[in-house]
Scaffold this motif. Structure first.
Motif, mmCIF file in Angstrom:
data_model
loop_
_atom_site.group_PDB
_atom_site.id
_atom_site.type_symbol
_atom_site.label_atom_id
_atom_site.label_comp_id
_atom_site.label_asym_id
_atom_site.label_seq_id
_atom_site.Cartn_x
_atom_site.Cartn_y
_atom_site.Cartn_z
ATOM 1 N N GLN A 96 -51.252 -26.745 -56.178
ATOM 2 C CA GLN A 96 -50.228 -27.773 -56.273
ATOM 3 C C GLN A 96 -50.217 -28.583 -54.983
ATOM 4 O O GLN A 96 -50.699 -28.127 -53.941
ATOM 5 C CB GLN A 96 -48.857 -27.159 -56.540
ATOM 6 C CG GLN A 96 -48.254 -26.482 -55.307
ATOM 7 C CD GLN A 96 -46.884 -25.903 -55.558
ATOM 8 O OE1 GLN A 96 -46.779 -24.740 -55.871
ATOM 9 N NE2 GLN A 96 -45.851 -26.696 -55.406
ATOM 10 N N THR A 97 -49.672 -29.767 -55.042
ATOM 11 C CA THR A 97 -49.647 -30.644 -53.881
ATOM 12 C C THR A 97 -48.766 -30.094 -52.770
ATOM 13 O O THR A 97 -49.142 -30.096 -51.604
ATOM 14 C CB THR A 97 -49.133 -32.043 -54.291
ATOM 15 O OG1 THR A 97 -49.954 -32.524 -55.345
ATOM 16 C CG2 THR A 97 -49.178 -33.000 -53.122
ATOM 17 N N GLY A 98 -47.595 -29.624 -53.100
ATOM 18 C CA GLY A 98 -46.630 -29.196 -52.099
ATOM 19 C C GLY A 98 -46.713 -27.733 -51.756
ATOM 20 O O GLY A 98 -47.593 -26.998 -52.219
ATOM 21 N N TYR A 99 -45.781 -27.301 -50.951
ATOM 22 C CA TYR A 99 -45.698 -25.908 -50.514
ATOM 23 C C TYR A 99 -44.322 -25.663 -49.932
ATOM 24 O O TYR A 99 -43.585 -26.596 -49.615
ATOM 25 C CB TYR A 99 -46.769 -25.590 -49.472
ATOM 26 C CG TYR A 99 -46.703 -26.460 -48.226
ATOM 27 C CD1 TYR A 99 -45.933 -26.092 -47.132
ATOM 28 C CD2 TYR A 99 -47.397 -27.658 -48.167
ATOM 29 C CE1 TYR A 99 -45.856 -26.903 -46.005
ATOM 30 C CE2 TYR A 99 -47.337 -28.468 -47.050
ATOM 31 C CZ TYR A 99 -46.565 -28.084 -45.967
ATOM 32 O OH TYR A 99 -46.492 -28.880 -44.858
ATOM 33 N N GLY A 100 -43.986 -24.401 -49.771
ATOM 34 C CA GLY A 100 -42.793 -24.006 -49.026
ATOM 35 C C GLY A 100 -43.243 -23.287 -47.775
ATOM 36 O O GLY A 100 -44.132 -22.438 -47.835
ATOM 37 N N ALA A 101 -42.661 -23.639 -46.654
ATOM 38 C CA ALA A 101 -42.959 -22.971 -45.381
ATOM 39 C C ALA A 101 -41.627 -22.593 -44.747
ATOM 40 O O ALA A 101 -40.791 -23.463 -44.498
ATOM 41 C CB ALA A 101 -43.757 -23.890 -44.460
ATOM 42 N N PHE A 102 -41.453 -21.302 -44.509
ATOM 43 C CA PHE A 102 -40.174 -20.789 -44.040
ATOM 44 C C PHE A 102 -40.388 -19.941 -42.794
ATOM 45 O O PHE A 102 -41.286 -19.087 -42.767
ATOM 46 C CB PHE A 102 -39.524 -19.942 -45.140
ATOM 47 C CG PHE A 102 -39.444 -20.666 -46.453
ATOM 48 C CD1 PHE A 102 -38.408 -21.535 -46.721
ATOM 49 C CD2 PHE A 102 -40.426 -20.487 -47.416
ATOM 50 C CE1 PHE A 102 -38.345 -22.225 -47.928
ATOM 51 C CE2 PHE A 102 -40.373 -21.165 -48.623
ATOM 52 C CZ PHE A 102 -39.324 -22.038 -48.879
ATOM 53 N N SER A 103 -39.575 -20.162 -41.784
ATOM 54 C CA SER A 103 -39.683 -19.357 -40.569
ATOM 55 C C SER A 103 -39.050 -17.990 -40.813
ATOM 56 O O SER A 103 -38.058 -17.863 -41.528
ATOM 57 C CB SER A 103 -39.004 -20.054 -39.395
ATOM 58 O OG SER A 103 -37.632 -20.253 -39.659
ATOM 59 N N ILE A 104 -39.662 -16.979 -40.220
ATOM 60 C CA ILE A 104 -39.227 -15.604 -40.422
ATOM 61 C C ILE A 104 -38.963 -14.958 -39.062
ATOM 62 O O ILE A 104 -39.808 -15.034 -38.161
ATOM 63 C CB ILE A 104 -40.320 -14.786 -41.160
ATOM 64 C CG1 ILE A 104 -40.623 -15.409 -42.524
ATOM 65 C CG2 ILE A 104 -39.933 -13.324 -41.307
ATOM 66 C CD1 ILE A 104 -39.467 -15.430 -43.479
ATOM 67 N N SER A 105 -37.849 -14.318 -38.936
ATOM 68 C CA SER A 105 -37.533 -13.578 -37.714
ATOM 69 C C SER A 105 -38.480 -12.386 -37.583
ATOM 70 O O SER A 105 -38.811 -11.746 -38.595
ATOM 71 C CB SER A 105 -36.091 -13.081 -37.796
ATOM 72 O OG SER A 105 -35.846 -12.072 -36.849
ATOM 73 N N PRO A 106 -38.928 -12.065 -36.372
ATOM 74 C CA PRO A 106 -39.789 -10.879 -36.208
ATOM 75 C C PRO A 106 -39.168 -9.612 -36.799
ATOM 76 O O PRO A 106 -39.881 -8.748 -37.293
ATOM 77 C CB PRO A 106 -39.950 -10.768 -34.694
ATOM 78 C CG PRO A 106 -39.799 -12.165 -34.194
ATOM 79 C CD PRO A 106 -38.752 -12.790 -35.100
ATOM 80 N N GLY A 107 -37.850 -9.542 -36.811
ATOM 81 C CA GLY A 107 -37.176 -8.388 -37.385
ATOM 82 C C GLY A 107 -37.278 -8.293 -38.900
ATOM 83 O O GLY A 107 -36.989 -7.243 -39.477
ATOM 84 N N HIS A 108 -37.696 -9.358 -39.548
ATOM 85 C CA HIS A 108 -37.830 -9.365 -41.007
ATOM 86 C C HIS A 108 -39.281 -9.269 -41.478
ATOM 87 O O HIS A 108 -39.545 -9.290 -42.681
ATOM 88 C CB HIS A 108 -37.185 -10.621 -41.593
ATOM 89 C CG HIS A 108 -35.708 -10.647 -41.448
ATOM 90 N ND1 HIS A 108 -35.053 -11.562 -40.667
ATOM 91 C CD2 HIS A 108 -34.749 -9.834 -41.961
ATOM 92 C CE1 HIS A 108 -33.751 -11.333 -40.713
ATOM 93 N NE2 HIS A 108 -33.540 -10.287 -41.491
ATOM 94 N N VAL A 109 -40.210 -9.164 -40.551
ATOM 95 C CA VAL A 109 -41.635 -9.127 -40.915
ATOM 96 C C VAL A 109 -41.957 -7.923 -41.791
ATOM 97 O O VAL A 109 -42.653 -8.052 -42.804
ATOM 98 C CB VAL A 109 -42.528 -9.182 -39.654
ATOM 99 C CG1 VAL A 109 -43.965 -8.811 -39.974
ATOM 100 C CG2 VAL A 109 -42.454 -10.564 -39.016
ATOM 101 N N ASP A 110 -41.462 -6.755 -41.453
ATOM 102 C CA ASP A 110 -41.779 -5.555 -42.245
ATOM 103 C C ASP A 110 -41.256 -5.670 -43.674
ATOM 104 O O ASP A 110 -41.969 -5.347 -44.628
ATOM 105 C CB ASP A 110 -41.223 -4.295 -41.579
ATOM 106 C CG ASP A 110 -41.950 -3.922 -40.302
ATOM 107 O OD1 ASP A 110 -43.073 -4.428 -40.070
ATOM 108 O OD2 ASP A 110 -41.392 -3.131 -39.520
ATOM 109 N N GLY A 111 -40.034 -6.134 -43.829
ATOM 110 C CA GLY A 111 -39.464 -6.284 -45.164
ATOM 111 C C GLY A 111 -40.205 -7.314 -45.991
ATOM 112 O O GLY A 111 -40.468 -7.094 -47.181
#
Length: 150
Positions: A96-111
């Motif tokens: 698809q043309t678009g995308y979603g890009a979301f910042s993630i806190s290092p504390g949420h990487v495992d989840g």
């Protein structure tokens, strides 16, 4: 400061064109994800995990300090689209043309890593569209559905 230090985790989500289920074969998907991981590394954006199902991809990586997100996504989509066409019988494959890009806190990487790893299980209960709506709502992003689902 003489050194530039960056630790920005990004969760990318994007779909096949019109969410067509081109990526049905789990073994082929794993090869595709490995290919994408190689692209990430070459761009200085090491992948933490890449996963997805037949119609979309989730990618969690650390964004490099010298690349912007649009160029990074372009560096993932164009070559992987070409790779899919070369490595399979799918000649009319497109992202698809678009995308979603979301910042993630290092504390949420495992989840998030666990969530991406469990995509096949997760999507037995929730469609890609509902998942993307939920993620956008979580980040307080309003989407115009006339333009999101190309």
């Amino acid at each position: 400061m003489g050194q530039s230090l960056v630790q920005i985790y990004v969760h990318l989500i994007y779909s096949t064109k019109s969410r067509r289920p081109f990526l049905k074969d789990p073994e082929f998907r794993q090869r595709l994800f490995a290919y994408k991981a190689g692209i990430c590394n070459k761009q200085g954006c090491p992948a933490v995990i890449i996963g997805g199902v037949e119609d979309h991809v989730h990618l969690l990586c650390r964004l490099g300090k010298t690349i912007d997100i649009a160029k990074f996504v372009q560096s993932l989509k164009r070559p992987s689209s070409d790779w899919i066409k070369q490595e399979s019988s799918i000649r009319n494959f497109y992202w698809q043309t678009g995308y979603g890009a979301f910042s993630i806190s290092p504390g949420h990487v495992d989840g998030l890593t666990e969530y991406i790893r469990d995509q096949e299980i997760h999507h037995r209960k929730e469609s890609f569209q509902d998942e993307f709506r939920r993620v956008c709502k979580r980040y307080h992003i309003e989407i115009d559905e006339r333009y999101v689902w190309d």
